[in-house]
Design an enzyme around this catalytic site. Structure first.
Site, PDB file in Angstrom:
ATOM      1  NE  ARG A 191      -1.975  -3.278   2.822  1.00  0.00           N
ATOM      2  CZ  ARG A 191      -3.216  -3.451   3.216  1.00  0.00           C
ATOM      3  NH1 ARG A 191      -3.952  -2.420   3.506  1.00  0.00           N
ATOM      4  NH2 ARG A 191      -3.718  -4.655   3.307  1.00  0.00           N
ATOM      5  CG  ASP A 215      -1.870   0.680   6.105  1.00  0.00           C
ATOM      6  OD1 ASP A 215      -0.860   0.492   5.390  1.00  0.00           O
ATOM      7  OD2 ASP A 215      -2.231  -0.122   6.991  1.00  0.00           O
ATOM      8  CG  ASN A 216      -7.557   1.259   4.573  1.00  0.00           C
ATOM      9  OD1 ASN A 216      -6.807   0.383   4.990  1.00  0.00           O
ATOM     10  ND2 ASN A 216      -8.536   1.749   5.315  1.00  0.00           N
ATOM     11  CG  ASP A 237      -7.340  -3.107   4.337  1.00  0.00           C
ATOM     12  OD1 ASP A 237      -7.654  -4.308   4.270  1.00  0.00           O
ATOM     13  OD2 ASP A 237      -6.300  -2.724   4.876  1.00  0.00           O
TER      14      ASP A 237
END
Length: 254
Positions: free
Chosen positions: A56, A125-126, A135
């Site tokens: 990511r 992070d997604n 996510d």
């Protein structure tokens, strides 16, 4: 996580796949037999996700924070080899990676906007380096058209609202660009200038792809200067009348 959100992610990732939108998929949801504490005590579960990889933007941020250029280069080379081998021979790999990822992320978010999908938690992070939806937070498909629609109880200020998804995508890409600065050019100032120039093309590229998508939804052939007015008039009417986003376009087909 709790069983409910895991089942939701299973269903929604399959829905996105069925709607021809780049997405990770869910292989299985397994109950753990343990409790998860949220506002209440809930049944725990694990979701097994199938993805082309789990790298990511956040992965790059993590490595960058360690301030080790050799480690950054290892991750960068791995990403190129795994996802974008076509740019391996380029003399400007970092620049090309940023450009290709911008293109992929714009396509992804335009597709989300096409079907009224709200991801829920679009932090770095997604955001997958492969350009797939990953996510999902408290995600859902919008019913009544409202550009400020949010589904996450923690999103008090609409950071991840439906209409904010493009600008958050740009913000995430800017964070990736920051990570790539040491690989773009040895001269830091020049590298920042190059990265900024690329990031600043986001709005024009997004606007063009979004407009073409809306033309397709409305069955408009070719381009007309009045298209934009027509599209915005319709969306304004839908918002005022609390019209269902998907059903409005279905009715228009008839």
């Amino acid at each position: 996580a709790a069983l409910g959100p895991m089942l939701r992610e299973y269903i929604i990732s399959e829905a996105l796949y069925g709607l021809n939108i780049p997405t990770t998929r869910s292989l299985a949801v397994v109950k753990t037999g343990e409790d998860v504490i949220r506002e209440n005590i809930l049944k725990g579960a694990i979701l097994t996700r199938v993805a082309s990889s789990h790298i990511r933007v956040g992965t790059f941020q993590y490595i960058t924070a360690r301030q080790n250029k050799d480690e950054l280069k290892i991750l960068f080379d791995y990403t190129i080899n795994r996802h974008y081998p076509n740019i391996k021979k380029s003399k400007h790999q970092a620049v090309d990676l940023l450009k290709v990822l911008m293109e992929k992320q714009i396509n992804l978010v335009v597709n989300w906007m096409r079907v009224g999908f709200v991801h829920g938690v679009m932090n770095t992070d997604n955001m997958s380096i492969s350009g797939e939806a990953i996510d999902f937070g408290p995600c859902a498909f919008m019913d009544n058209y409202d550009p400020q629609t949010v589904f996450s109880s923690i999103d008090q200020f609409g950071r991840y609202a439906y209409f904010n998804q493009p600008s958050i995508t740009k913000w995430n890409l800017a964070r990736l660009a920051e990570c790539l600065i040491p690989l773009i050019n040895e001269n830091k100032d020049q590298a920042i200038e190059i990265a900024t120039e690329i990031i600043n093309t986001f709005e024009k590229n997004y606007e063009e792809k979004w407009s073409n998508m809306m033309r397709d939804k409305l069955g408009l052939f070719g381009e007309d200067p009045k298209d934009q007015v027509l599209i915005l008039d319709l969306l304004t009417w839908m918002h005022q009348k609390k019209a269902d986003y998907t059903n409005t376009f279905c009715f228009l087909m008839n």
